[in-house]
Design a protein around this motif. Structure first.
Motif, PDB file in Angstrom:
ATOM      1  N   ARG A 169      -4.645   1.374   2.311  1.00 53.10           N
ATOM      2  CA  ARG A 169      -3.995   1.101   1.287  1.00 53.10           C
ATOM      3  C   ARG A 169      -3.558   2.251   0.685  1.00 53.10           C
TER       4      ARG A 169
ATOM      5  N   GLU B  71      -0.272   3.477   1.544  1.00 58.68           N
ATOM      6  CA  GLU B  71       1.349   2.583   1.009  1.00 58.68           C
ATOM      7  C   GLU B  71       1.447   3.556  -0.246  1.00 58.68           C
TER       8      GLU B  71
ATOM      9  N   THR C 215       5.073   7.606  -3.442  1.00 60.52           N
ATOM     10  CA  THR C 215       5.807   8.166  -2.643  1.00 60.52           C
ATOM     11  C   THR C 215       6.956   7.982  -2.677  1.00 60.52           C
TER      12      THR C 215
END
Length: 921
Positions: free
Chosen positions: A243, A246, A297
């Motif tokens: 993760r 992510e 991100t």
């Protein structure tokens, strides 16, 4: 999986049937093939002896059975069977094995006993070998194998043992021994199979448990909202959960080692590294717990919390760190928002003097928050007070309601509340407090404490009261306005109904107020209104009410009157109100008009009685300034007549029933027609053609008067275009303009625009105005409009001269070309000794001296004509020459007039029309 007896049972009940079924699926077809061979050779060996049924029927039946069962097992070979189907197949297989073996053994025994000694040994061997072959094929199903030996081989074996032949007996013993060995082998094989199945089951269970454990760990890592990570003793990250990708958008490998620090917020990095290094070097109670921001991100940062604990070896040395990274952005955002909200509330509470209070129901004390001293004015409030201290200062009128509220709270009837009460401050004045609260209860529902806030709303209530006063009063005079007046009138009528008294309503209007405002300014007008208000208030008894309804209109309510006392009440109310007023050393005359109505004689309710007073005022103003009138029933009829006139005018405009009629204007020297005056007529759907007097009220209405003028101009221009197309020389057309036409300050532009669109010259128009337009407050608009029209060639005529309030200076101030002498003077023009003769003479003389053309209206006989010609009047119009006629009749009338000029005219000139007379200085 549990082992032992329960484990064996579990294996036997689940795995054994499936394994047996699989083994049988492989072995049964072979078994049936062997059986077929045994039956075939037995049939061949015994074919030369015995009956046909035994030698051929029995083998055929066995062969059919073998074929059917072999085909069934072959068809079942590729099918996937359920556990229930497998168990059912196994039970039927045992049954069929026993039945088939019984048939085979019985047939074999019969052949053994019936055969000759040469074939007996062969028959016994075929039967025994066939049985043990089937037994071997059915070893996966021991019960079926045992039945095959029992029913297939045992009958022949017993026959050998009892044959009394040592050879056969020895063969029988050999068969028994072989059967025993086979059964023992089957039993051993069965145990081995069960053990193998148990081992395989345990292994499968262990493999499944391992698979589930690995899957559980994988999902716990992948689905866990936290990101697990592992580091070595030096703090280098060696593993991080997926993760991480992510969250940051980069591979987890980039976070290994010290790579994770590249994704921290620059402001957080120094503190995080210091905390991590402190945890790594700590000897006792080493733990890591720190919050920081991680780059997301999309480039934004999210708050995360990293926690880790070390793993030690047997010597107590740290061999690795195990930690998690948790996304706490929402939590931190909420904390920051809460902190900001608390700060905002603290500032708002301080700014608005909000006072937080905390009432302990166990100690009966109230703790007051910041601002209590400023709001209350009592220094002791800062240390908390008893509830009794607070109640002593609540206004006595509000205390019962306050105590009732708290009684409901203590009785568990409500948990929250809000109310307003008055509180005596330290200065002795009462302030308005708005309180909100919430009660906290224990497990039994008893009130433990109440918490809330106070807000000082004294200023707000004072502002509301001021707004309420402003909504019901006139700010200039301080008198009640129309809204409050209506409420007071309703109350007065209700009281009068109860005590059978009378109520008088007086409506008052200040005469010439607009002129005063325009001439002396609004300050003077305001002072006049305030003075009238004071005078009215001074004249009225305490129970009476005076109000300003708007503009220069006042109204008075005098209640409690006896029959017949209304006139005296009106005189008393208006006494001295119209006395002169001095403003800026200027003495101003004051004039008022008034109308009065009495309830219940002049109306049934407030609306009707006020309307009756308005009608009386309207009648008073119609008679002139300074008049006071009481309501009479005929005034209502007059008002209804006025409404009817307005309605007729609107309908006539709507249906285009406005019609111009034309009255000729004749040159008193030449006798020629120099033009016409367009006079308004309108067509009633029942009464036919009507004069303008039948809609006289419409000319007092600004909007209708302007619309009537516009409609008249449009119709006249249409007639002028028709006259021009027919070659009719009609001269100038005079049209009347009213004061209402000048209110919009675009009258001249409207007229000129209409002429331009019609393609006509404005020189064909003569605009007639009355003297009233010069003395109104719109005099500047009038002068501007007239000069605009004159510049385009329009002639200006002053109508009804001598009957109004015009000054001779207006003839110099305004561009006037024509004076029209009113018919009231012409009708009394009998002799040179009459006063009217002198007036007409003077007007004509003044006009000639000012180069203004004179027109006499209403000339009806030859005597009037002779007098006017002798006085030098220029133009005349009236019934003597022509009544007002429709446009269709104008051409014929002009032809007839031209052919029969009057005897007093200058007949030498045969012109049909002439230019209008002009004067030169």
């Amino acid at each position: 999986m549990a082992l032992g007896a329960s484990g064996n049972l579990s294996v036997q009940s689940e795995a054994v049937p499936r394994e047996q079924y699989a083994s049988l699926a492989r072995q049964v077809p072979l078994m049936y093939a062997l059986m077929f061979l045994n039956v075939l050779f037995l049939a061949i060996v015994t074919a030369d002896g015995g009956s046909w049924a035994i030698s051929f029927g029995a083998p055929l039946a066995l062969t059919v059975i073998i074929g059917v069962r072999a085909a069934a097992w072959y068809a079942r070979r590729g099918a996937v069977a359920s556990d229930d189907h497998i168990r059912r197949y196994l039970r039927f297989t045992i049954f069929r094995a026993g039945a088939f073996s019984l048939l085979f053994g019985g047939w074999g025994l019969y052949l053994f006993l019936a055969a000759d000694p040469f074939h007996t040994t062969a028959i016994a061997l075929f039967i025994f070998v066939g049985s043990i072959s089937c037994c071997y094929c059915l070893q996966a199903l021991p019960s079926a194998a045992q039945l095959v030996l029992l029913f297939g081989a045992m009958p022949v074996t017993i026959g050998l043992l009892v044959s009394r032949d040592w050879y056969f007996t020895g063969m029988g013993l050999t068969f028994l021994l072989g059967a025993g060995v086979i059964l023992r082998t089957i039993a051993t094989t069965r145990s081995a199979v069960f053990e193998s199945l148990r081992s395989r089951s345990e292994m499968a269970t262990l493999i499944e448990a391992l698979r589930r454990s690995e899957e559980h760990y994988r999902y716990s890592v992948e689905l866990n909202p936290q990101i697990p990570w592992i580091s070595d003793p030096e703090g280098q990250i060696v593993e991080v959960g997926p993760r991480w990708t992510e969250l940051t958008g980069v591979p987890a490998e980039d976070a290994l080692g010290r790579g994770w620090t590249d994704f921290l917020h620059p402001d957080d990095l120094p503190e995080v590294l210091a905390h991590w290094n402190e945890a790594l070097t700590s000897v006792d109670n080493a733990v890591a717990d720190v919050r920081y921001r991680v780059r997301n991100t999309d480039g934004s940062y999210r708050w995360c919390r990293a926690r880790a604990n070390p793993r030690h070896d047997s010597d107590g040395r740290i061999i690795s760190w195990y930690g998690t990274l948790e996304d706490i952005h929402d939590q931190v955002t909420a904390e920051l928002a809460l902190r900001e909200s608390e700060e905002r509330y603290r500032l708002a509470s301080h700014a608005t003097n909000d006072v937080i209070w905390d009432w302990s129901h166990r100690t009966d004390r109230i703790e007051w928050g910041n601002g209590a001293v400023e709001v209350f004015g009592y220094p002791e409030a800062s240390n908390g007070t008893a509830v009794s201290w607070w109640k002593e200062r609540v206004h006595p009128d509000d205390l019962p309601g306050v105590e009732a509220t708290y009684d409901r709270v203590l009785s568990n009837l409500q948990d929250s509340w809000s109310h307003e009460y008055r509180f005596r401050a330290a200065q002795g004045n009462f302030i308005n407090l708005f309180s909100r609260g919430y009660v906290v209860r224990d497990e039994e529902g008893h009130a433990v404490r109440s918490i809330g806030a106070l807000l000082d709303v004294t200023a707000a209530r004072r502002a509301e009261e001021e707004l309420r006063w402003a909504a019901n009063h006139d700010p200039l005079t301080g008198l009640p306005n129309r809204k409050l007046f209506a409420e007071v009138l309703e109350q007065a009528l209700a009281t009068a109904t109860a005590d059978a008294s009378y109520v008088c309503v007086i409506v008052i209007d200040v005469d010439g107020f607009k002129l005063l405002n325009d001439s002396m300014g609004h300050a003077a007008g305001d002072e006049l209104l305030r003075t009238i208000a004071r005078r009215l208030q001074g004249n009225l008894p305490a129970e009476a009410t005076v109000a300003r309804l708007g503009g220069d209109e006042f109204a008075v309510i005098v209640p409690g009157l006896a029959p017949g006392s209304a006139r005296a009440a009106v005189d008393a109310a208006l006494k001295g109100v119209a006395d002169t007023l001095t403003i800026d050393e200027s003495v101003l005359p004051v004039s008022i008009s008034a109308g009065a109505a009495v309830w219940p004689a002049d109306g049934d309710d407030a609306e009707e009685i006020l309307k009756s007073a308005d009608l009386a005022l309207y009648a008073a103003k119609a008679e002139g300034a300074g008049v006071v009138r009481e309501f009479r029933s005929e005034m209502r009829e007059s008002a209804e007549s006025r409404k009817s006139m307005l309605r007729d005018a609107r309908e006539a405009l709507r249906d285009d029933r406005i019609i111009p009629f034309y009255q000729a204007k004749v040159d008193l020297r030449s006798g020629d027609v120099i033009g016409f005056e367009a006079l308004l007529r309108w067509h009633h759907h029942r009464r036919g053609l009507q004069p303008p007097d039948s809609i006289q009220a419409a000319f007092d209405d600004s909007l209708l008067a302007s619309e009537l003028t516009d409609r008249m101009i449009d119709r006249v221009l249409a007639d002028v275009v028709a006259f021009s197309e027919k070659g009719v020389a009609f001269g100038r057309i005079a049209i009347n303009g009213s004061l209402s036409d000048f209110r919009r300050d675009d009258f001249a532009d409207r007229i000129l625009g209409k002429f331009q669109r019609a393609g006509l010259s404005p020189t064909l128009l003569e605009l007639e105005v009355t003297e009233s337009v010069f003395v109104d407050h719109l005099a500047l608009n009038v002068e501007r409009a007239l000069r605009t029209l004159v510049a385009e060639g329009v002639s200006i005529a002053l109508d009804d001269f001598g009957t109004g309030y015009a000054s001779l200076t207006h003839l110099q101030q305004f561009p006037v070309h024509v004076l029209k002498i009113d018919r009231s003077f012409i009708s009394r023009l009998d002799s040179a000794d009459s006063a009217d003769f002198a007036i007409v003479h003077g007007v004509i003389d003044i006009a000639h001296r000012m180069d203004i053309v004179t027109v006499a209206e209403g000339v009806e006989n030859d005597n009037q004509l002779a007098q006017l010609r002798n006085l030098g009047c220029d133009i005349a119009q009236g019934y003597l020459f022509s009544r007002a006629i429709s446009a269709e009749r104008v051409p014929a009338w002009l032809r007839k007039w031209t052919q029969n000029l009057p005897v007093w005219s200058d007949a030498a000139d045969n012109r049909t029309t002439a230019d209008p007379p002009t004067r030169s200085a």
